[in-house]
Write a protein that holds these residues in place. Structure first.
Motif, mmCIF file in Angstrom:
data_model
loop_
_atom_site.group_PDB
_atom_site.id
_atom_site.type_symbol
_atom_site.label_atom_id
_atom_site.label_comp_id
_atom_site.label_asym_id
_atom_site.label_seq_id
_atom_site.Cartn_x
_atom_site.Cartn_y
_atom_site.Cartn_z
ATOM 1 N N ASP A 1 -10.986 35.398 -9.470
ATOM 2 C CA ASP A 1 -10.040 34.446 -8.888
ATOM 3 C C ASP A 1 -9.962 33.201 -9.765
ATOM 4 N N SER A 2 -8.802 32.555 -9.738
ATOM 5 C CA SER A 2 -8.626 31.335 -10.523
ATOM 6 C C SER A 2 -7.819 30.331 -9.723
ATOM 7 N N ALA A 3 -7.809 29.091 -10.188
ATOM 8 C CA ALA A 3 -7.037 28.029 -9.553
ATOM 9 C C ALA A 3 -6.523 27.093 -10.635
ATOM 10 N N HIS A 4 -5.312 26.586 -10.451
ATOM 11 C CA HIS A 4 -4.689 25.661 -11.392
ATOM 12 C C HIS A 4 -3.992 24.591 -10.559
ATOM 13 N N TYR A 5 -4.387 23.332 -10.685
ATOM 14 C CA TYR A 5 -3.908 22.308 -9.776
ATOM 15 C C TYR A 5 -3.826 20.953 -10.464
ATOM 16 N N GLU A 6 -2.992 20.093 -9.879
ATOM 17 C CA GLU A 6 -2.913 18.702 -10.309
ATOM 18 C C GLU A 6 -4.164 17.975 -9.832
ATOM 19 N N SER A 7 -4.843 17.293 -10.741
ATOM 20 C CA SER A 7 -6.108 16.679 -10.349
ATOM 21 C C SER A 7 -5.946 15.329 -9.664
ATOM 22 N N LEU A 8 -4.699 14.877 -9.450
ATOM 23 C CA LEU A 8 -4.488 13.734 -8.560
ATOM 24 C C LEU A 8 -4.666 14.155 -7.102
ATOM 25 N N THR A 9 -4.643 15.459 -6.846
ATOM 26 C CA THR A 9 -4.979 15.955 -5.511
ATOM 27 C C THR A 9 -6.481 15.819 -5.313
ATOM 28 N N PRO A 10 -6.941 15.139 -4.261
ATOM 29 C CA PRO A 10 -8.394 15.038 -4.051
ATOM 30 C C PRO A 10 -9.005 16.434 -4.021
ATOM 31 N N HIS A 11 -10.044 16.645 -4.797
ATOM 32 C CA HIS A 11 -10.611 17.990 -4.899
ATOM 33 C C HIS A 11 -12.132 17.929 -4.975
ATOM 34 N N ARG A 12 -12.716 19.024 -4.511
ATOM 35 C CA ARG A 12 -14.180 19.143 -4.459
ATOM 36 C C ARG A 12 -14.537 20.577 -4.809
ATOM 37 N N ILE A 13 -15.543 20.757 -5.643
ATOM 38 C CA ILE A 13 -15.978 22.078 -6.092
ATOM 39 C C ILE A 13 -17.447 22.252 -5.728
ATOM 40 N N ALA A 14 -17.775 23.403 -5.135
ATOM 41 C CA ALA A 14 -19.164 23.681 -4.762
ATOM 42 C C ALA A 14 -19.376 25.184 -4.724
ATOM 43 N N ALA A 15 -20.618 25.610 -4.933
ATOM 44 C CA ALA A 15 -20.958 27.022 -4.773
ATOM 45 C C ALA A 15 -20.925 27.366 -3.288
ATOM 46 N N ALA A 16 -20.348 28.528 -2.959
ATOM 47 C CA ALA A 16 -20.203 28.926 -1.562
ATOM 48 C C ALA A 16 -21.396 29.718 -1.054
ATOM 49 N N THR A 17 -22.223 30.233 -1.941
ATOM 50 C CA THR A 17 -23.385 31.033 -1.541
ATOM 51 C C THR A 17 -24.630 30.498 -2.231
ATOM 52 N N ARG A 18 -25.779 30.850 -1.691
ATOM 53 C CA ARG A 18 -27.048 30.338 -2.219
ATOM 54 C C ARG A 18 -27.359 30.869 -3.610
ATOM 55 N N GLU A 19 -26.674 31.920 -4.031
ATOM 56 C CA GLU A 19 -26.888 32.448 -5.379
ATOM 57 C C GLU A 19 -26.202 31.595 -6.437
ATOM 58 N N GLY A 20 -25.369 30.640 -6.006
ATOM 59 C CA GLY A 20 -24.653 29.790 -6.955
ATOM 60 C C GLY A 20 -23.421 30.486 -7.502
ATOM 61 N N ALA A 21 -22.795 29.877 -8.490
ATOM 62 C CA ALA A 21 -21.571 30.422 -9.082
ATOM 63 C C ALA A 21 -21.493 30.009 -10.541
ATOM 64 N N GLU A 22 -20.748 30.797 -11.292
ATOM 65 C CA GLU A 22 -20.484 30.487 -12.693
ATOM 66 C C GLU A 22 -18.978 30.563 -12.906
ATOM 67 N N MET A 23 -18.435 29.614 -13.680
ATOM 68 C CA MET A 23 -16.986 29.590 -13.871
ATOM 69 C C MET A 23 -16.625 29.040 -15.237
ATOM 70 N N LEU A 24 -15.418 29.399 -15.666
ATOM 71 C CA LEU A 24 -14.769 28.724 -16.781
ATOM 72 C C LEU A 24 -13.950 27.582 -16.204
ATOM 73 N N PHE A 25 -13.949 26.441 -16.880
ATOM 74 C CA PHE A 25 -13.308 25.246 -16.348
ATOM 75 C C PHE A 25 -12.603 24.520 -17.491
ATOM 76 N N VAL A 26 -11.330 24.210 -17.303
ATOM 77 C CA VAL A 26 -10.556 23.489 -18.311
ATOM 78 C C VAL A 26 -9.909 22.286 -17.645
#
Length: 206
Positions: A168-193
């Motif tokens: 899954d991916s997401a592409h958004y305007e960063s003037l929109t208030p946003h918050r990123i967090a791992a949803a499970t206790r195993e954590g998450a890994e992502m590409l981020f630009v």
């Protein structure tokens, strides 16, 4: 990772826990960049949405900056995270070999520089452990794109909550208030630009 302080309301970009990871070269570089921009401690803190006391602790090494703070301060000072960390690459080699750069860790997040410093677009590979920076809300000019490699990620955009899995991916305007967090206790890994936008006066947060 928030409204500019007016009497210093709670700083949403300030993590609850202190980072235990040492970034020894960042503190003096933050101070030097601020002074080269001709900003007082109070003016820079206001533009970053921090209290002057908190920024002072970052500049003296008594507190380690989180990734959202580094992103914010890099934009305000018209530079990049790579340059804040001293990762200068004058030759701008377009090829970044696997294992050629050591990852950096700040407040629980592990991030790998996978792009060339000094460019407007900054790509990162991020490892987000469960609970790290989960309450940080960010608002800034530009765009962000992320792609989940492993684990599950919780992305809040304004009032909408999204859970993303591998692929899954997401592409958004960063003037929109946003918050990123791992949803499970195993954590998450992502590409981020994200884009590093610089206004003519180098203060895009104002």
């Amino acid at each position: 990772m928030q409204s500019p302080p007016g009497g210093h309301p709670p700083d949403l970009r300030t993590p609850v826990g202190e980072s235990t990871v040492e970034l020894p070269d960042v503190a003096p570089r933050l101070r030097d960049l601020r002074r080269r921009r001709g900003l007082t401690l109070e003016a820079a803190a206001q533009r970053a949405g921090l209290s002057p006391a908190h920024l002072s602790r970052l500049e003296t090494g008594r507190r380690q900056p989180s990734l959202p703070m580094l992103l914010s301060l890099a934009r305000i000072y018209g530079t990049t995270i790579g340059e804040l960390l001293g990762e200068l690459s004058p030759e701008r080699d377009p090829i970044i070999r696997s294992g050629s750069r050591e990852p950096s860790v700040a407040d629980g997040w592990t991030y790998h520089q996978v792009g060339t410093p000094g460019r407007a677009m900054q790509p990162l590979r991020l490892v987000v452990p469960y609970g790290a920076q989960g309450e940080l809300v960010r608002v800034h000019p530009g765009e962000e794109w992320l792609y989940v490699l492993d684990g599950r990620l919780r992305l809040t955009l304004g009032e909408a909550l999204h859970e993303l899995g591998p692929g899954d991916s997401a592409h958004y305007e960063s003037l929109t208030p946003h918050r990123i967090a791992a949803a499970t206790r195993e954590g998450a890994e992502m590409l981020f630009v994200h884009t590093l936008l610089q206004s003519p006066d180098l203060y895009p947060h104002v």
